[in-house]
Design a protein around this motif. Sequence first.
Motif, PDB file in Angstrom:
ATOM      1  N   SER A 142       3.714  13.844  11.488  1.00  0.00           N
ATOM      2  CA  SER A 142       4.507  13.121  10.493  1.00  0.00           C
ATOM      3  C   SER A 142       4.101  13.509   9.076  1.00  0.00           C
ATOM      4  CB  SER A 142       4.342  11.612  10.674  1.00  0.00           C
ATOM      5  OG  SER A 142       4.813  11.203  11.945  1.00  0.00           O
ATOM      6  N   VAL A 143       5.098  13.849   8.267  1.00  0.00           N
ATOM      7  CA  VAL A 143       4.883  14.189   6.862  1.00  0.00           C
ATOM      8  C   VAL A 143       5.625  13.164   6.022  1.00  0.00           C
ATOM      9  CG1 VAL A 143       5.157  15.928   5.056  1.00  0.00           C
ATOM     10  CG2 VAL A 143       4.716  16.639   7.427  1.00  0.00           C
ATOM     11  N   PHE A 144       4.867  12.420   5.221  1.00  0.00           N
ATOM     12  CA  PHE A 144       5.429  11.374   4.363  1.00  0.00           C
ATOM     13  C   PHE A 144       5.347  11.841   2.911  1.00  0.00           C
ATOM     14  CE2 PHE A 144       3.858   9.124   8.119  1.00  0.00           C
ATOM     15  CZ  PHE A 144       4.986   8.391   8.475  1.00  0.00           C
ATOM     16  N   ALA A 145       6.483  11.870   2.252  1.00  0.00           N
ATOM     17  CA  ALA A 145       6.499  12.284   0.848  1.00  0.00           C
ATOM     18  C   ALA A 145       6.088  11.131  -0.057  1.00  0.00           C
ATOM     19  CB  ALA A 145       7.897  12.766   0.461  1.00  0.00           C
ATOM     20  N   HIS A 146       5.266  11.434  -1.058  1.00  0.00           N
ATOM     21  CA  HIS A 146       4.859  10.557  -2.158  1.00  0.00           C
ATOM     22  C   HIS A 146       3.620   9.724  -1.823  1.00  0.00           C
ATOM     23  CE1 HIS A 146       8.427  11.852  -4.186  1.00  0.00           C
ATOM     24  NE2 HIS A 146       9.158  11.471  -3.152  1.00  0.00           N
ATOM     25  N   GLY A 147       3.763   8.556  -1.219  1.00  0.00           N
ATOM     26  CA  GLY A 147       2.599   7.740  -0.890  1.00  0.00           C
ATOM     27  C   GLY A 147       1.775   7.351  -2.099  1.00  0.00           C
ATOM     28  N   ILE A 148       2.440   6.962  -3.203  1.00  0.00           N
ATOM     29  CA  ILE A 148       1.682   6.662  -4.424  1.00  0.00           C
ATOM     30  C   ILE A 148       1.405   5.169  -4.607  1.00  0.00           C
ATOM     31  CG2 ILE A 148       2.359   8.742  -5.637  1.00  0.00           C
ATOM     32  CD1 ILE A 148       4.480   7.200  -7.105  1.00  0.00           C
ATOM     33  N   HIS A 149       1.919   4.330  -3.708  1.00  0.00           N
ATOM     34  CA  HIS A 149       1.655   2.891  -3.782  1.00  0.00           C
ATOM     35  C   HIS A 149       1.199   2.410  -2.406  1.00  0.00           C
ATOM     36  CE1 HIS A 149       3.498   2.828  -7.747  1.00  0.00           C
ATOM     37  NE2 HIS A 149       4.562   3.437  -7.246  1.00  0.00           N
ATOM     38  N   LEU A 150       0.057   2.928  -1.959  1.00  0.00           N
ATOM     39  CA  LEU A 150      -0.430   2.641  -0.615  1.00  0.00           C
ATOM     40  C   LEU A 150      -1.681   1.772  -0.651  1.00  0.00           C
ATOM     41  CD1 LEU A 150      -0.148   6.096   1.190  1.00  0.00           C
ATOM     42  CD2 LEU A 150       1.385   4.135   1.402  1.00  0.00           C
ATOM     43  N   PRO A 151      -1.744   0.751   0.189  1.00  0.00           N
ATOM     44  CA  PRO A 151      -3.003   0.023   0.357  1.00  0.00           C
ATOM     45  C   PRO A 151      -3.980   0.850   1.184  1.00  0.00           C
ATOM     46  CG  PRO A 151      -1.367  -0.821   1.890  1.00  0.00           C
ATOM     47  CD  PRO A 151      -0.663   0.196   1.028  1.00  0.00           C
ATOM     48  N   ASP A 152      -5.245   0.461   1.139  1.00  0.00           N
ATOM     49  CA  ASP A 152      -6.247   1.193   1.901  1.00  0.00           C
ATOM     50  C   ASP A 152      -5.937   1.187   3.395  1.00  0.00           C
ATOM     51  OD1 ASP A 152      -7.747   1.953  -0.294  1.00  0.00           O
ATOM     52  OD2 ASP A 152      -9.070   0.213  -0.203  1.00  0.00           O
ATOM     53  N   ARG A 153      -5.342   0.111   3.889  1.00  0.00           N
ATOM     54  CA  ARG A 153      -5.015   0.056   5.313  1.00  0.00           C
ATOM     55  C   ARG A 153      -4.104   1.207   5.719  1.00  0.00           C
ATOM     56  NH1 ARG A 153      -2.099  -0.621   9.617  1.00  0.00           N
ATOM     57  NH2 ARG A 153      -0.347   0.064   8.328  1.00  0.00           N
ATOM     58  N   SER A 154      -3.112   1.513   4.871  1.00  0.00           N
ATOM     59  CA  SER A 154      -2.208   2.615   5.162  1.00  0.00           C
ATOM     60  C   SER A 154      -2.948   3.948   5.163  1.00  0.00           C
ATOM     61  CB  SER A 154      -1.087   2.666   4.134  1.00  0.00           C
ATOM     62  OG  SER A 154      -0.217   1.570   4.250  1.00  0.00           O
ATOM     63  N   CYS A 155      -3.815   4.142   4.199  1.00  0.00           N
ATOM     64  CA  CYS A 155      -4.557   5.398   4.135  1.00  0.00           C
ATOM     65  C   CYS A 155      -5.451   5.577   5.358  1.00  0.00           C
ATOM     66  CB  CYS A 155      -5.389   5.459   2.854  1.00  0.00           C
ATOM     67  SG  CYS A 155      -4.404   5.592   1.346  1.00  0.00           S
ATOM     68  N   ALA A 203      -8.295  10.247  -5.287  1.00  0.00           N
ATOM     69  CA  ALA A 203      -9.608   9.727  -4.880  1.00  0.00           C
ATOM     70  C   ALA A 203      -9.472   8.810  -3.676  1.00  0.00           C
ATOM     71  CB  ALA A 203     -10.258   8.989  -6.048  1.00  0.00           C
ATOM     72  N   GLN A 204      -8.461   7.956  -3.662  1.00  0.00           N
ATOM     73  CA  GLN A 204      -8.241   7.070  -2.521  1.00  0.00           C
ATOM     74  C   GLN A 204      -7.965   7.889  -1.256  1.00  0.00           C
ATOM     75  OE1 GLN A 204      -4.450   5.076  -2.313  1.00  0.00           O
ATOM     76  NE2 GLN A 204      -5.340   3.206  -1.441  1.00  0.00           N
ATOM     77  N   ALA A 205      -7.102   8.876  -1.380  1.00  0.00           N
ATOM     78  CA  ALA A 205      -6.767   9.699  -0.222  1.00  0.00           C
ATOM     79  C   ALA A 205      -7.983  10.458   0.284  1.00  0.00           C
ATOM     80  CB  ALA A 205      -5.645  10.662  -0.577  1.00  0.00           C
ATOM     81  N   LEU A 212       7.810   7.654   1.640  1.00  0.00           N
ATOM     82  CA  LEU A 212       6.905   6.516   1.806  1.00  0.00           C
ATOM     83  C   LEU A 212       6.356   6.075   0.454  1.00  0.00           C
ATOM     84  CD1 LEU A 212       5.059   4.663   3.633  1.00  0.00           C
ATOM     85  CD2 LEU A 212       3.411   6.555   3.611  1.00  0.00           C
ATOM     86  N   ALA A 213       6.562   4.802   0.122  1.00  0.00           N
ATOM     87  CA  ALA A 213       5.878   4.169  -1.017  1.00  0.00           C
ATOM     88  C   ALA A 213       5.954   5.004  -2.283  1.00  0.00           C
ATOM     89  CB  ALA A 213       4.420   3.880  -0.648  1.00  0.00           C
ATOM     90  N   GLU A 214       7.185   5.332  -2.675  1.00  0.00           N
ATOM     91  CA  GLU A 214       7.398   6.154  -3.859  1.00  0.00           C
ATOM     92  C   GLU A 214       7.556   5.316  -5.128  1.00  0.00           C
ATOM     93  OE1 GLU A 214      10.651   9.462  -5.512  1.00  0.00           O
ATOM     94  OE2 GLU A 214      10.817   8.661  -3.476  1.00  0.00           O
ATOM     95  N   ASN A 215       8.200   4.165  -5.011  1.00  0.00           N
ATOM     96  CA  ASN A 215       8.630   3.401  -6.176  1.00  0.00           C
ATOM     97  C   ASN A 215       8.349   1.924  -5.918  1.00  0.00           C
ATOM     98  OD1 ASN A 215      11.162   1.672  -7.107  1.00  0.00           O
ATOM     99  ND2 ASN A 215      10.937   3.307  -8.615  1.00  0.00           N
ATOM    100  N   THR A 216       7.932   1.179  -6.941  1.00  0.00           N
ATOM    101  CA  THR A 216       7.527  -0.209  -6.715  1.00  0.00           C
ATOM    102  C   THR A 216       8.693  -1.089  -6.245  1.00  0.00           C
ATOM    103  OG1 THR A 216       7.808  -0.620  -9.086  1.00  0.00           O
ATOM    104  CG2 THR A 216       5.582  -0.124  -8.301  1.00  0.00           C
ATOM    105  N   ARG A 217       9.887  -0.868  -6.786  1.00  0.00           N
ATOM    106  CA  ARG A 217      11.043  -1.639  -6.316  1.00  0.00           C
ATOM    107  C   ARG A 217      11.365  -1.318  -4.857  1.00  0.00           C
ATOM    108  NH1 ARG A 217      17.131  -0.529  -8.380  1.00  0.00           N
ATOM    109  NH2 ARG A 217      18.184  -1.490  -6.592  1.00  0.00           N
ATOM    110  N   GLU A 218      11.276  -0.039  -4.518  1.00  0.00           N
ATOM    111  CA  GLU A 218      11.483   0.380  -3.126  1.00  0.00           C
ATOM    112  C   GLU A 218      10.486  -0.311  -2.199  1.00  0.00           C
ATOM    113  OE1 GLU A 218      10.334   4.375  -0.542  1.00  0.00           O
ATOM    114  OE2 GLU A 218       9.652   4.001  -2.589  1.00  0.00           O
ATOM    115  N   TYR A 246       4.283  -0.859   4.117  1.00  0.00           N
ATOM    116  CA  TYR A 246       5.389   0.088   4.251  1.00  0.00           C
ATOM    117  C   TYR A 246       5.160   1.024   5.441  1.00  0.00           C
ATOM    118  CZ  TYR A 246       9.170   3.039   2.200  1.00  0.00           C
ATOM    119  OH  TYR A 246      10.322   3.740   1.945  1.00  0.00           O
ATOM    120  N   LEU A 247       3.960   1.594   5.540  1.00  0.00           N
ATOM    121  CA  LEU A 247       3.680   2.507   6.644  1.00  0.00           C
ATOM    122  C   LEU A 247       3.866   1.829   7.989  1.00  0.00           C
ATOM    123  CD1 LEU A 247       2.656   5.421   7.327  1.00  0.00           C
ATOM    124  CD2 LEU A 247       0.386   4.378   7.578  1.00  0.00           C
TER     125      LEU A 247
END
Length: 433
Positions: free
Chosen positions: A261-274, A302-304, A227-233, A247-248
């Motif tokens: 559910s276990v999502f790897a990465h999650g480094i480009h997530l909006p607050d809605r996804s979190c 911090a976001q998480a 999930l949300a690993e790379n900006t192009r992705e 994405y989520l």
Amino acid sequence: MTITAYRGEILSLAHDPAEGEGAVRHDPDGLLVIEDGIVVARGPHADLAPRFPGLAPEAIKGLIVPGFIDAHVHYPQMDRVASHGEQLLDWLERHIFPAEMAFADPLHAASVARAFLDELLRHGTTSALVFATVHPGSVDAFMAEAQRRNLRMACGKVLMDLGPEGLRDTPETARDDSEALIRRWHLQGRLTYAVTPRFALTSSDAQLAVAGDLLEAHPQVLLHTHLAENTREVAEVAARFPDAADYLDAYDRFGLVTPRSVFAHGIHLPDRSCARLAETGAGIAVCPSSNFFLGSGMFDFAQAEAHGVRLGLGTDIGAGTSFSLLRTSGLAYEAGLFNHYRLDPFRALWLATGGSARLLHIADKVGNLSEGQEADFVVLDEKATPLLARRTAGAGLAERLFALQVLGDDRAIARTHVMGKCAWDRDQPGLPS
């Protein structure tokens, strides 16, 4: 009935330190008593020893911690660690997909599975959530080897009907193969099955629907994906799913965002996804090593934390560059500091043990060496290298732990125990695992 005992310094985390005080459980002179692979007593030696007259515990030199739990790792990619020159999508095409095609051969899969599990134990990892490949035989090979070693592992066949030629299934074979593998391996001994769509771009809508059906039909299996690993992705997922909020949400509409559910990465997530992750109980496997190596970005702790998202820690071999969850913990600190988040060393240990156990829904079994848990543990040597020895001399617990995370690696793993039995001994490397 077999009873063994170990005396030494014992450290674990009862819960996420971010969730409140009292998380650290530390016995400077502790006793760990194990009966048939289960912890039956743990606490100060002076308090417990009278309960077990005649018991002669083995004296342990080093710090006893729970076995590390890798929340995201790819066993078929271990031979492509340190592959040069690309970010995520191009790296997959150039290095990973060709390597995974070889897993059509069951003998190759079995050979890699043995080597991979040897590496896990050598690095102190006793449980993991593991990607296989699209081939059902890759799961059979991994599960058989994990079962032989009595390891608590989770794995699943990759679903990718939009993958490259030679590494592609269909919605129908995805369903049939996954059902057969679930019957064969799920909850057999210490094994768990994980429904494993590679990521949103490699599965058709029909196949993502199949993944949702499998989760609904088998409520005890896990969902494991990226999930949300790379900006192009992220941009390509947005183009593929124009009606999704993010994405989520592309996963959510197929029933793939669940407490398991276990999502790897999650480094480009909006607050809605979190917020949605926290609402559902789904979680993120944080993978700082691969995020650095592929130039993907930094996880926002911090976001998480603000949203209460459940977290664990993953090495993400082979984009990750080390099997060591000690080293990965140090990299997590570095990634956090980039966004002004100072990851506490005790919380880092939690993420690599109890936090990952909670993500994998095995926290009642492993993760904190409490009474009733399976006795998977590691002995850490803070004098493993001359620099570690200098840095930890005379230091307090937090400082010693942090030094191990920043400076430590496989050399700091003196022993790895599985269900109370030694499965790796640095001083006896020929010990059967």
